[in-house]
Design a protein around this motif. Sequence first.
Motif, PDB file in Angstrom:
ATOM      1  N   GLN A  44       0.797  -1.219   0.000  1.00  0.00           N
ATOM      2  CA  GLN A  44       0.000   0.000   0.000  1.00  0.00           C
ATOM      3  C   GLN A  44       0.834   1.274   0.000  1.00  0.00           C
ATOM      4  OE1 GLN A  44      -2.662  -1.658   3.352  1.00  0.00           O
ATOM      5  NE2 GLN A  44      -4.063  -0.407   2.161  1.00  0.00           N
ATOM      6  N   HIS A  68       1.090  -9.156   4.799  1.00  0.00           N
ATOM      7  CA  HIS A  68      -0.073  -8.271   4.642  1.00  0.00           C
ATOM      8  C   HIS A  68      -0.513  -8.353   3.177  1.00  0.00           C
ATOM      9  CE1 HIS A  68      -2.188  -4.573   6.523  1.00  0.00           C
ATOM     10  NE2 HIS A  68      -2.777  -4.777   5.356  1.00  0.00           N
ATOM     11  N   TRP A  69      -0.800  -9.581   2.754  1.00  0.00           N
ATOM     12  CA  TRP A  69      -1.533  -9.866   1.515  1.00  0.00           C
ATOM     13  C   TRP A  69      -0.734  -9.890   0.222  1.00  0.00           C
ATOM     14  CZ3 TRP A  69      -6.280  -6.126   2.359  1.00  0.00           C
ATOM     15  CH2 TRP A  69      -6.851  -6.388   3.604  1.00  0.00           C
ATOM     16  N   ASN A  77      -1.634 -10.471   8.776  1.00  0.00           N
ATOM     17  CA  ASN A  77      -2.648  -9.432   8.900  1.00  0.00           C
ATOM     18  C   ASN A  77      -3.957  -9.939   8.309  1.00  0.00           C
ATOM     19  OD1 ASN A  77      -3.590  -6.531   9.270  1.00  0.00           O
ATOM     20  ND2 ASN A  77      -4.064  -6.894   7.110  1.00  0.00           N
ATOM     21  N   GLU A  78      -4.994  -9.976   9.117  1.00  0.00           N
ATOM     22  CA  GLU A  78      -6.356 -10.255   8.649  1.00  0.00           C
ATOM     23  C   GLU A  78      -6.455 -11.444   7.697  1.00  0.00           C
ATOM     24  OE1 GLU A  78      -8.200  -6.732   7.118  1.00  0.00           O
ATOM     25  OE2 GLU A  78      -8.050  -5.696   9.011  1.00  0.00           O
ATOM     26  N   CYS A 125      -9.534 -11.556   5.408  1.00  0.00           N
ATOM     27  CA  CYS A 125      -9.540 -10.902   4.093  1.00  0.00           C
ATOM     28  C   CYS A 125      -8.786 -11.736   3.068  1.00  0.00           C
ATOM     29  CB  CYS A 125      -8.911  -9.512   4.175  1.00  0.00           C
ATOM     30  SG  CYS A 125      -9.862  -8.336   5.152  1.00  0.00           S
ATOM     31  N   ASN A 170      -9.062  -9.358  11.911  1.00  0.00           N
ATOM     32  CA  ASN A 170     -10.153  -8.371  11.818  1.00  0.00           C
ATOM     33  C   ASN A 170     -11.430  -9.095  12.215  1.00  0.00           C
ATOM     34  OD1 ASN A 170      -9.909  -9.832   9.270  1.00  0.00           O
ATOM     35  ND2 ASN A 170     -11.467  -8.478   8.427  1.00  0.00           N
ATOM     36  N   ASN A 225      -7.926  -5.518  14.430  1.00  0.00           N
ATOM     37  CA  ASN A 225      -8.212  -4.377  13.561  1.00  0.00           C
ATOM     38  C   ASN A 225      -9.704  -4.109  13.613  1.00  0.00           C
ATOM     39  OD1 ASN A 225      -5.549  -4.499  12.860  1.00  0.00           O
ATOM     40  ND2 ASN A 225      -5.891  -5.123  10.737  1.00  0.00           N
ATOM     41  N   TYR A 280     -12.811  -1.336  12.441  1.00  0.00           N
ATOM     42  CA  TYR A 280     -13.261  -0.151  11.700  1.00  0.00           C
ATOM     43  C   TYR A 280     -14.730   0.159  11.943  1.00  0.00           C
ATOM     44  CZ  TYR A 280      -8.828  -0.204   9.259  1.00  0.00           C
ATOM     45  OH  TYR A 280      -7.489  -0.154   8.980  1.00  0.00           O
ATOM     46  N   THR A 286     -21.238  -4.638  11.915  1.00  0.00           N
ATOM     47  CA  THR A 286     -22.211  -5.096  10.930  1.00  0.00           C
ATOM     48  C   THR A 286     -23.440  -5.588  11.679  1.00  0.00           C
ATOM     49  OG1 THR A 286     -20.358  -5.919   9.630  1.00  0.00           O
ATOM     50  CG2 THR A 286     -22.539  -6.619   8.946  1.00  0.00           C
ATOM     51  N   TRP A 342     -18.943   2.661   5.566  1.00  0.00           N
ATOM     52  CA  TRP A 342     -18.975   1.887   6.812  1.00  0.00           C
ATOM     53  C   TRP A 342     -19.568   2.746   7.930  1.00  0.00           C
ATOM     54  CZ3 TRP A 342     -13.126   0.128   6.508  1.00  0.00           C
ATOM     55  CH2 TRP A 342     -12.970  -0.733   5.398  1.00  0.00           C
ATOM     56  N   GLU A 356      -5.102  -1.737  14.030  1.00  0.00           N
ATOM     57  CA  GLU A 356      -5.591  -0.807  12.996  1.00  0.00           C
ATOM     58  C   GLU A 356      -6.924  -0.260  13.444  1.00  0.00           C
ATOM     59  OE1 GLU A 356      -5.983  -2.196   8.921  1.00  0.00           O
ATOM     60  OE2 GLU A 356      -4.050  -3.215   9.042  1.00  0.00           O
ATOM     61  N   TRP A 414      -4.724   3.655  11.657  1.00  0.00           N
ATOM     62  CA  TRP A 414      -4.601   3.375  10.233  1.00  0.00           C
ATOM     63  C   TRP A 414      -5.082   4.624   9.513  1.00  0.00           C
ATOM     64  CZ3 TRP A 414      -2.273  -0.308   7.433  1.00  0.00           C
ATOM     65  CH2 TRP A 414      -2.454  -0.226   6.040  1.00  0.00           C
ATOM     66  N   GLU A 428      -5.531   1.926  -1.435  1.00  0.00           N
ATOM     67  CA  GLU A 428      -6.590   1.252  -0.665  1.00  0.00           C
ATOM     68  C   GLU A 428      -7.163   0.077  -1.482  1.00  0.00           C
ATOM     69  OE1 GLU A 428      -7.473   1.040   2.398  1.00  0.00           O
ATOM     70  OE2 GLU A 428      -9.286  -0.111   1.984  1.00  0.00           O
ATOM     71  N   TRP A 429      -6.293  -0.881  -1.800  1.00  0.00           N
ATOM     72  CA  TRP A 429      -6.687  -2.145  -2.421  1.00  0.00           C
ATOM     73  C   TRP A 429      -7.654  -1.930  -3.590  1.00  0.00           C
ATOM     74  CZ3 TRP A 429      -2.878  -4.903  -0.906  1.00  0.00           C
ATOM     75  CH2 TRP A 429      -2.375  -4.799   0.384  1.00  0.00           C
ATOM     76  N   PHE A 454      -7.195   7.246   3.963  1.00  0.00           N
ATOM     77  CA  PHE A 454      -7.228   6.852   5.382  1.00  0.00           C
ATOM     78  C   PHE A 454      -6.130   7.538   6.205  1.00  0.00           C
ATOM     79  CE2 PHE A 454      -9.787   3.125   4.125  1.00  0.00           C
ATOM     80  CZ  PHE A 454     -10.563   2.885   5.256  1.00  0.00           C
TER      81      PHE A 454
HETATM   82  C1  GBH Z   1      -7.844  -3.306   6.640  1.00  0.00           C
HETATM   83  O1  GBH Z   1      -8.794  -4.132   6.108  1.00  0.00           O
HETATM   84  C2  GBH Z   1      -6.524  -3.640   6.016  1.00  0.00           C
HETATM   85  O2  GBH Z   1      -5.687  -4.351   6.904  1.00  0.00           O
HETATM   86  C3  GBH Z   1      -5.799  -2.443   5.484  1.00  0.00           C
HETATM   87  O3  GBH Z   1      -4.772  -2.863   4.628  1.00  0.00           O
HETATM   88  C4  GBH Z   1      -6.794  -1.532   4.787  1.00  0.00           C
HETATM   89  O4  GBH Z   1      -6.178  -0.488   4.099  1.00  0.00           O
HETATM   90  C5  GBH Z   1      -7.706  -1.009   5.837  1.00  0.00           C
HETATM   91  O5  GBH Z   1      -8.310  -2.025   6.574  1.00  0.00           O
HETATM   92  C6  GBH Z   1      -8.820  -0.095   5.327  1.00  0.00           C
HETATM   93  O6  GBH Z   1      -9.713  -0.790   4.510  1.00  0.00           O
HETATM   94  O7  GBH Z   1     -18.097  -5.110   4.294  1.00  0.00           O
HETATM   95  O8  GBH Z   1     -19.216  -3.085   4.994  1.00  0.00           O
HETATM   96  O9  GBH Z   1     -19.493  -5.102   6.279  1.00  0.00           O
HETATM   97  C7  GBH Z   1     -10.084  -3.954   6.622  1.00  0.00           C
HETATM   98  C8  GBH Z   1     -11.045  -4.783   5.859  1.00  0.00           C
HETATM   99  C9  GBH Z   1     -13.025  -3.721   6.664  1.00  0.00           C
HETATM  100  C10 GBH Z   1     -13.045  -5.973   5.818  1.00  0.00           C
HETATM  101  C11 GBH Z   1     -14.416  -3.899   7.160  1.00  0.00           C
HETATM  102  C12 GBH Z   1     -14.414  -6.154   6.356  1.00  0.00           C
HETATM  103  C13 GBH Z   1     -16.463  -5.066   6.824  1.00  0.00           C
HETATM  104  C14 GBH Z   1     -17.261  -3.887   6.391  1.00  0.00           C
HETATM  105  N1  GBH Z   1     -12.305  -4.956   6.526  1.00  0.00           N
HETATM  106  N2  GBH Z   1     -15.095  -4.890   6.369  1.00  0.00           N
HETATM  107  S1  GBH Z   1     -18.620  -4.325   5.427  1.00  0.00           S
END
Ligand code: GBH
Length: 466
Positions: free
Chosen positions: A19, A120-121, A164-165, A168, A222, A294, A296, A299, A341, A368, A421, A428-429, A437
Amino acid sequence: MTFVFPKNFTWGVATASYQVEGAIHEDGRAPSIWDAFCAVPGAIEDHSSGEVACDEYHRYPEDITLLKELGVNAYRLSIAWPRIVPLADGKVNSKGVEHYIKVLDALRDAGIRPVVTLYHWDLPQYLEDQGGWANRDTALRYGDYVHALAEAFGDRVDTWTTLNEPWCAAYLGYGNGIHAPGVRDYGKALSAVHHLNLAHGLGALAVHDTLDERAKVSVTLNLSACVAQSDSEADRMAKHRNDLLSNEVFLGPMLDGAYDPEIFDVTTDYTDWSFIRDDDLKTIRQPVQCLGINYYSSTHVKGVTDPAECERRRNDHMQAVPAQDIVDALPPEGELTDMGWNQEPRVLTEMLVGLAKRYPGLDLMVTENGSAWKDEVTEDSSAPGGRIIHDPKRVAYLNHHIRAIADAIEAGVPVVGYFAWSLLDNFEWAFGYSKRFGIIGVDYETQKRIWKDSAYRYRQIIQEGI
Ligand code: GBH
């Protein structure tokens, strides 16, 4: 009342190799699955890739200066496997190793502890060509790769985070295919789950075997923060199914030493789990000194009860986790971030409290947490570089979530650190550069870093508490 964090609390910011680094052709780096995925038409929203990203590969000295200015005491970065082992022959590329040694030494000189994510992927593409995480051999190769890193880095690393996660990597990579390698096959996603678990175990073993008790090992999950819409049987079952396939598939083997047998019962449509071999579960459960979380958003879910609807949904690949036949995710509510989100910090507190009850004595670290917003740059001659970004929504998100962590600590939860983060806006993938972010902005034309109000606020929280 201001909450003052413990003196030894870890305050950091996080990034990930693909990233931020760029320099994808430099010093013998091999292509990763993300290079290949970015070349697939339509895979990335803005048709971009990590080819240049934040040019962190070259600019790490200036970014370490930013870390010092922020006042953090830790930096969470990841190592690019395709730089370390670029060929299928498994030989270690000394140029790749030397690069990270320079970065780790610069962090040490700056007094900043490196929390290093080993994966990390960015899987080397040559491993994906053999089946990637759906192939057991990838986990064995990962073990060799971590062994090489442990020998090369030694005590330069503060915390070794195996993965990491994996959620994902498995479900987005092989389930609904919105991440590299873009495979849509739930059977493969579930085998990826197991092989990622195995990789975690082999990685933890490699670190502990090479560096013994000096080394601190962690893994970052996550965990799905899932709330049932009501107390009804169907809604509770929906949450239970989601938790089983999202969370228990990792927590069970990694920390408890077993898969909940119900996991096998509810996935018979997709796999018979015959990829689990004798002793795998013994390998997977290794002592970890810290669990990374991690977080964010949350749900909210409700149950799908109509049998015809359940049947219709069974082969629908819209959801990453193969639970769509009975789990219906509700539209997020309240003010949504630029990712769409929701914001529900109390769910973070509840998750931390729940984990502390389940795993007494295990240190937890939020590795994160952050939010994307549409930022605007303001000219300001008093700001560094003459520009600043006023980002009140990111400031509010940061305040509310760090407060949620303070609440957990007040409830007796051993949260030992927090990482925002991200240090920088970055790739951002699947969304490319369209989502920001960073607590520090990036002007992608000039690679200039632009401070945001959230960075100043973070510095203040680190100094004063919340
Ligand atoms: C992380 O992934 C990563 O580690 C990081 O690389 C990335 O940049 C960062 O977060 C920001 O995205 O599908 O609406 O129900 C987080 C990925 C985010 C996956 C929340 C599951 C659920 C939200 N996760 N998501 S939703």
